[in-house]
Scaffold this motif. Sequence first.
Motif, PDB file in Angstrom:
ATOM      1  N   TYR A 238      18.198   7.787  48.367  1.00  0.00           N
ATOM      2  CA  TYR A 238      18.479   8.913  47.480  1.00  0.00           C
ATOM      3  C   TYR A 238      18.673  10.156  48.330  1.00  0.00           C
ATOM      4  CZ  TYR A 238      14.095  11.593  47.693  1.00  0.00           C
ATOM      5  OH  TYR A 238      13.056  12.375  48.098  1.00  0.00           O
ATOM      6  N   TYR A 366      18.673  14.954  42.165  1.00  0.00           N
ATOM      7  CA  TYR A 366      18.875  13.998  43.235  1.00  0.00           C
ATOM      8  C   TYR A 366      19.883  12.941  42.792  1.00  0.00           C
ATOM      9  CZ  TYR A 366      15.620  11.221  40.458  1.00  0.00           C
ATOM     10  OH  TYR A 366      15.016  10.556  39.429  1.00  0.00           O
ATOM     11  N   LEU A 368      20.887   8.910  43.258  1.00  0.00           N
ATOM     12  CA  LEU A 368      20.254   7.648  43.577  1.00  0.00           C
ATOM     13  C   LEU A 368      21.295   6.585  43.900  1.00  0.00           C
ATOM     14  CD1 LEU A 368      17.702   5.811  43.537  1.00  0.00           C
ATOM     15  CD2 LEU A 368      18.172   5.461  41.112  1.00  0.00           C
ATOM     16  N   TRP A 394      11.066   4.229  47.624  1.00  0.00           N
ATOM     17  CA  TRP A 394      11.381   5.098  46.493  1.00  0.00           C
ATOM     18  C   TRP A 394      10.307   4.994  45.397  1.00  0.00           C
ATOM     19  CZ3 TRP A 394      14.174   0.750  47.904  1.00  0.00           C
ATOM     20  CH2 TRP A 394      13.955  -0.387  47.121  1.00  0.00           C
TER      21      TRP A 394
END
Length: 528
Positions: A238, A366, A368, A394
């Motif tokens: 990410y 963010y 991913l 993650w």
Amino acid sequence: MASLTRRASFFILLLTVVTVLSCKKVNAPRYDSGIELNINSVNIDGDEGSSAVVEVTCTFEWTATCSASWILLDKSSSNSSGKVLVSGSANHSGATRNGTVTFTSNGKSVELSVTQDIFRDRVSISPQRTCLAAMKDRPFTLIVKSNGNWTATVPSCFTASATSGTGDGEITLTLNNTTTKGNQTLTLRCGSATTNYTLSNVNQFANTYLITHGGSYCFAPCKCGGALVNGTQVDWIYKTDEDLFSDIVYDGQYIRFSAEAEHFGYGTIAMTDGNGKVLWSWMIWHTPELKTVNVGSAKWADRNVGAWSGYIPASTQPVVPPSAMGACFQWGRKDPFPGPDVEAIYKSPAGYRVGEGAYFASTVPYILNERFTPQFVNDESDPFSVDYGIAHPWCFAHKQYPTNDSVEKALWTSGKGVHDPCPPGWKVPTVSQLTSLKSAIYGSGWTKTEPYSNSFSKVYTSGSTVFFLPANGWTLYSRLNNCGRITTFWSCTWVSTDAMRRWYDNGDDISTGTDRMNRGFGVRCVTE
């Protein structure tokens, strides 16, 4: 009846004439002066080919005449408006020289004044290709930028493909030992010009790599401490900015990626085996700079890990931006989790939580990588082991992490543990360093203010020294808590699985007590 027909024909003819006249093409105005330039003077360097651009606007064909042979044009005539590149031959005369270019069109002329500086030797290493961590017997290449003959003095721990050249070129370096540690200096010379280039982190490997500019980067796939990770593929997990980094490859020697200029933030790059299992991962932290602040018994970073802005005076920015908060970390883990976004910062009341049951609903935005299809929150009854955390960087541990004192107490250490999340040359502070920091900024000679309208973030000052503490809050059970109200960050000091030393500033006092390891606090590094 005939009269009406003639009358109708007359009006139709009149309408046709009016229509034709109204639709007649209108030519663009002609330049009565014959020719115009967008500028009347240019300044160019003394190098061969140093240039400037001038725009010529005219109606008729034009020609250009130079007053001196050292003035060069990419074209001296044209039958239309356009751009002209004005350059010069190298100026070795020892003095600034001046000349003119006369542009003529339809009997009219206009002059462009050209000034050229003297030739100045130049040599440097281009920032567009950088090795973040070199490893023995693994070559990497740097780009030399020069306008003449150059030589290079290379540190003895490296073998170089070339130590001299002319003009732009390349130097391929190969580290030849495993004993040299830290930054090394390569010196370039070209005539009177000398420049030093720092070869960073020789035989120093970390789980976080700091970058300060756009360009191409590489680092050896080693854990903090130097153990090689034997994977076959790399990919990102990410990142907080879509353009933070791209073009990620493993060439069998180094992990390589490209970073965009002015796209700051943080994210993770992982190495996997042939089946896609994550073997190790590294944080890429892009910030314009990272300064040290001497307070107490340590030299502190001026910002939390992941923050891409440090102290910003309230007089220039009255609110604290998300960029100043940094990432969240669970104790003993090397991988970051997104910190608070602006929606979560605003002077939240005690116990403030966002997105009950959701994964960081108000975090820094963010992106991913869907390849990993991550389960962000581990809510299983089974213990969240160290190995599971490595393979799932993650995944935020809901349950207590970790559970085995004999293993987990070595994750972060007073030196620099294998899972330390700080860049090369930095480490997580000890509890004694936190205590020293508290004694310093709460002692005489320091002033505390909370100048921001959206946050209880604190600014401690002593003379010209400024120490900024963002109210980053913490993360627990995938929720943000007390963002904009409480400052938190970890120490590396191990107590037990249920009690890790940490920094907790509630605005009235600073506590360096203990907390559970599965909370997500900030990390403020100190120099090694």
